[in-house]
Write a protein that holds these residues in place. Sequence first.
Motif, PDB file in Angstrom:
ATOM      1  N   LEU A  52       0.968  -1.265  -0.007  1.00  6.83           N
ATOM      2  CA  LEU A  52      -0.052   0.119   0.035  1.00  6.83           C
ATOM      3  C   LEU A  52       0.922   1.224   0.153  1.00  6.83           C
ATOM      4  CD1 LEU A  52      -2.585   1.383   0.173  1.00  6.83           C
ATOM      5  CD2 LEU A  52      -2.585   1.065   2.585  1.00  6.83           C
ATOM      6  N   VAL A  53       1.818   1.273   0.774  1.00  9.84           N
ATOM      7  CA  VAL A  53       2.816   2.308   1.018  1.00  9.84           C
ATOM      8  C   VAL A  53       3.509   2.545  -0.789  1.00  9.84           C
ATOM      9  CG1 VAL A  53       5.071   3.198   1.919  1.00  9.84           C
ATOM     10  CG2 VAL A  53       3.194   2.514   3.340  1.00  9.84           C
ATOM     11  N   ASN A  54       3.875   1.419  -1.267  1.00 12.19           N
ATOM     12  CA  ASN A  54       4.451   1.662  -2.489  1.00 12.19           C
ATOM     13  C   ASN A  54       3.787   2.266  -3.318  1.00 12.19           C
ATOM     14  OD1 ASN A  54       7.026   1.057  -4.208  1.00 12.19           O
ATOM     15  ND2 ASN A  54       5.393  -0.417  -5.099  1.00 12.19           N
ATOM     16  N   ARG A  55       2.269   1.998  -3.395  1.00  9.17           N
ATOM     17  CA  ARG A  55       1.411   2.366  -4.442  1.00  9.17           C
ATOM     18  C   ARG A  55       1.345   3.886  -3.934  1.00  9.17           C
ATOM     19  NH1 ARG A  55      -3.444  -1.223  -5.990  1.00  9.17           N
ATOM     20  NH2 ARG A  55      -3.754   0.591  -7.516  1.00  9.17           N
ATOM     21  N   PHE A  56       0.976   4.166  -2.789  1.00  8.87           N
ATOM     22  CA  PHE A  56       0.411   5.356  -2.311  1.00  8.87           C
ATOM     23  C   PHE A  56       1.814   6.606  -2.756  1.00  8.87           C
ATOM     24  CE2 PHE A  56       0.882   8.857   0.920  1.00  8.87           C
ATOM     25  CZ  PHE A  56      -0.578   9.303   0.795  1.00  8.87           C
ATOM     26  N   ILE A  57       2.946   5.987  -2.700  1.00 11.35           N
ATOM     27  CA  ILE A  57       4.109   6.954  -3.200  1.00 11.35           C
ATOM     28  C   ILE A  57       4.030   7.052  -4.600  1.00 11.35           C
ATOM     29  CG2 ILE A  57       6.639   7.136  -3.397  1.00 11.35           C
ATOM     30  CD1 ILE A  57       6.805   5.649  -0.648  1.00 11.35           C
ATOM     31  N   ALA A  58       3.551   5.974  -5.288  1.00  8.97           N
ATOM     32  CA  ALA A  58       3.572   6.011  -6.831  1.00  8.97           C
ATOM     33  C   ALA A  58       2.373   6.944  -7.350  1.00  8.97           C
ATOM     34  CB  ALA A  58       3.413   4.707  -7.203  1.00  8.97           C
ATOM     35  N   THR A  59       1.429   6.631  -6.568  1.00  4.44           N
ATOM     36  CA  THR A  59       0.002   7.332  -7.140  1.00  4.44           C
ATOM     37  C   THR A  59      -0.205   8.819  -6.592  1.00  4.44           C
ATOM     38  OG1 THR A  59      -1.302   6.207  -5.572  1.00  4.44           O
ATOM     39  CG2 THR A  59      -1.025   5.106  -7.575  1.00  4.44           C
ATOM     40  N   VAL A  60       0.089   8.939  -5.284  1.00  7.48           N
ATOM     41  CA  VAL A  60      -0.210  10.234  -4.578  1.00  7.48           C
ATOM     42  C   VAL A  60       0.942  11.228  -4.703  1.00  7.48           C
ATOM     43  CG1 VAL A  60      -0.816  11.247  -2.502  1.00  7.48           C
ATOM     44  CG2 VAL A  60      -2.008   9.366  -3.249  1.00  7.48           C
ATOM     45  N   VAL A  61       2.141  10.484  -4.149  1.00  4.79           N
ATOM     46  CA  VAL A  61       3.371  11.566  -4.033  1.00  4.79           C
ATOM     47  C   VAL A  61       3.925  11.790  -5.178  1.00  4.79           C
ATOM     48  CG1 VAL A  61       5.358  11.804  -2.695  1.00  4.79           C
ATOM     49  CG2 VAL A  61       3.559  10.726  -1.621  1.00  4.79           C
ATOM     50  N   LYS A  62       4.333  10.486  -6.116  1.00  6.19           N
ATOM     51  CA  LYS A  62       4.729  10.809  -7.207  1.00  6.19           C
ATOM     52  C   LYS A  62       6.172  11.065  -7.809  1.00  6.19           C
ATOM     53  CE  LYS A  62       0.130  11.562  -9.350  1.00  6.19           C
ATOM     54  NZ  LYS A  62      -0.778  12.430 -10.261  1.00  6.19           N
ATOM     55  N   GLU A  63       6.973  10.925  -6.474  1.00  5.79           N
ATOM     56  CA  GLU A  63       8.247  11.123  -6.297  1.00  5.79           C
ATOM     57  C   GLU A  63       9.146  10.539  -5.159  1.00  5.79           C
ATOM     58  OE1 GLU A  63       9.928  15.197  -5.435  1.00  5.79           O
ATOM     59  OE2 GLU A  63       7.963  15.583  -5.478  1.00  5.79           O
ATOM     60  N   PRO A  64      10.297  10.324  -5.273  1.00  2.71           N
ATOM     61  CA  PRO A  64      10.926   9.670  -3.881  1.00  2.71           C
ATOM     62  C   PRO A  64      10.544  10.445  -2.960  1.00  2.71           C
ATOM     63  CG  PRO A  64      12.541   9.525  -5.814  1.00  2.71           C
ATOM     64  CD  PRO A  64      11.389  10.322  -6.362  1.00  2.71           C
ATOM     65  N   ALA A  65      10.359   9.963  -1.517  1.00  3.78           N
ATOM     66  CA  ALA A  65      10.066  10.629  -0.250  1.00  3.78           C
ATOM     67  C   ALA A  65      10.889  10.214   0.746  1.00  3.78           C
ATOM     68  CB  ALA A  65       8.387   9.910  -0.177  1.00  3.78           C
ATOM     69  N   VAL A  66      10.991  11.020   1.699  1.00  2.00           N
ATOM     70  CA  VAL A  66      11.419  10.598   3.161  1.00  2.00           C
ATOM     71  C   VAL A  66      10.334  10.145   3.847  1.00  2.00           C
ATOM     72  CG1 VAL A  66      12.456  11.636   5.158  1.00  2.00           C
ATOM     73  CG2 VAL A  66      12.846  12.931   2.934  1.00  2.00           C
ATOM     74  N   LEU A  67      10.606   8.585   4.087  1.00  5.64           N
ATOM     75  CA  LEU A  67       9.457   8.108   5.056  1.00  5.64           C
ATOM     76  C   LEU A  67       9.957   8.417   6.482  1.00  5.64           C
ATOM     77  CD1 LEU A  67       9.216   4.677   3.247  1.00  5.64           C
ATOM     78  CD2 LEU A  67       7.964   6.609   2.975  1.00  5.64           C
ATOM     79  N   VAL A  68       8.842   8.730   7.201  1.00  6.64           N
ATOM     80  CA  VAL A  68       8.907   8.736   8.751  1.00  6.64           C
ATOM     81  C   VAL A  68       8.040   7.951   9.176  1.00  6.64           C
ATOM     82  CG1 VAL A  68       8.710  10.388  10.662  1.00  6.64           C
ATOM     83  CG2 VAL A  68       9.708  11.241   8.278  1.00  6.64           C
ATOM     84  N   GLY A  69       8.621   7.036   9.973  1.00  8.91           N
ATOM     85  CA  GLY A  69       7.652   5.568  10.442  1.00  8.91           C
ATOM     86  C   GLY A  69       7.845   5.603  11.957  1.00  8.91           C
ATOM     87  N   ASN A  70       6.863   5.250  12.672  1.00  8.33           N
ATOM     88  CA  ASN A  70       6.790   5.105  14.144  1.00  8.33           C
ATOM     89  C   ASN A  70       6.288   3.438  14.243  1.00  8.33           C
ATOM     90  OD1 ASN A  70       4.448   5.672  16.694  1.00  8.33           O
ATOM     91  ND2 ASN A  70       6.806   5.513  16.949  1.00  8.33           N
ATOM     92  N   SER A  71       7.236   2.886  15.147  1.00  8.48           N
ATOM     93  CA  SER A  71       6.742   1.564  15.548  1.00  8.48           C
ATOM     94  C   SER A  71       6.458   0.636  14.602  1.00  8.48           C
ATOM     95  CB  SER A  71       5.446   1.706  16.474  1.00  8.48           C
ATOM     96  OG  SER A  71       5.057   0.419  17.074  1.00  8.48           O
ATOM     97  N   MET A  72       5.178  -0.077  14.353  1.00  9.42           N
ATOM     98  CA  MET A  72       5.035  -0.982  12.923  1.00  9.42           C
ATOM     99  C   MET A  72       5.262   0.021  12.067  1.00  9.42           C
ATOM    100  SD  MET A  72       1.654  -2.922  11.985  1.00  9.42           S
ATOM    101  CE  MET A  72       0.917  -1.398  11.367  1.00  9.42           C
TER     102      MET A  72
END
Length: 309
Positions: free
Chosen positions: A92-112
């Motif tokens: 889901l995150v991969n498709r979200f980056i591809a379809t919504v963000v549309k460029e390489p992102a800085v991921l900020v992830g907490n816990s899981m």
Amino acid sequence: MTGPAPWAFAEPWGGRGWVTDIDGPVHWIDFGGEGDAPPIVFVHGLGGSHLNWSLVGRALAQGRRAVALDLRGFGLTPGFPRSTTIRANVRLVNRFIATVVKEPAVLVGNSMGGVISVLQTHNNPDSVAGLVLVDPALPPTSTRPDLRVAAMFMTYMTPGVGELYMRFAQSRMSSRQLVQRMNDLCFGDPSRADAKMLDASVAMTEERRRIPGKEQSFLNASRSLMRFLARGDRYRDILKGLQAPVLLISGDVDRLVPIALARQVAAANPAWDSVFLTGVGHTPQLETPGAVVDAVTDWLARTPTIAGK
């Protein structure tokens, strides 16, 4: 296809809600921001939501866009009948980056969300410009776990027992009690909780009562996470192989991920930047948001590939 969300829980903190069809509806928040620096994508943890990032989202949307999604089965993104496992949410995150963000992102992830962000970086390195791990779930060692946390996850992992416990909690506890219980577990000092955020979290917990299958979605994600963490050697190899710049932020009184584990991972990955926060628990972005904003802002400015112009 994307349209405005019918909810406004993050509006007090400058977050505008949207729903995008990514093999089903996915709710996400845009904190605004613009510029040529790589955008930020916030990824919450088990039982969390976009609200986990509302106290830091706008402040970090400086010279870059900042967005937060609700993972499948959490927040306002329904799970059932779709999978809510770790692997499914990485997709889901991969498709979200591809379809919504549309460029390489800085991921900020907490816990899981830290695990999901690590796996996204490992599986699809071209999609990730940088990685911030905020008290990420880490592979266990001989470090003694918190007994309450160990008992809780043992309950979740036991078929039938986990389901019974989730139904009991949902039926016997008010939405405010559920939120307070989570804060008591995740904060080093629960008195630091932002009152307005507490009210928003209670309101969203009440809204989530309408979502079918949410208890099973939570348990499936929890069980998937525990199975992944049990493969400690594999996880440690993945962490060592990450090519993107990494910032690790950990609270030193985290009950879910002992600070000893964070220090071990930091020592095993000396190229990473690490910040350890004194007297802070598992969700420093909620407990001490200013310290998280300062740490991330400083790291972004010092990292040439993601600093922007």
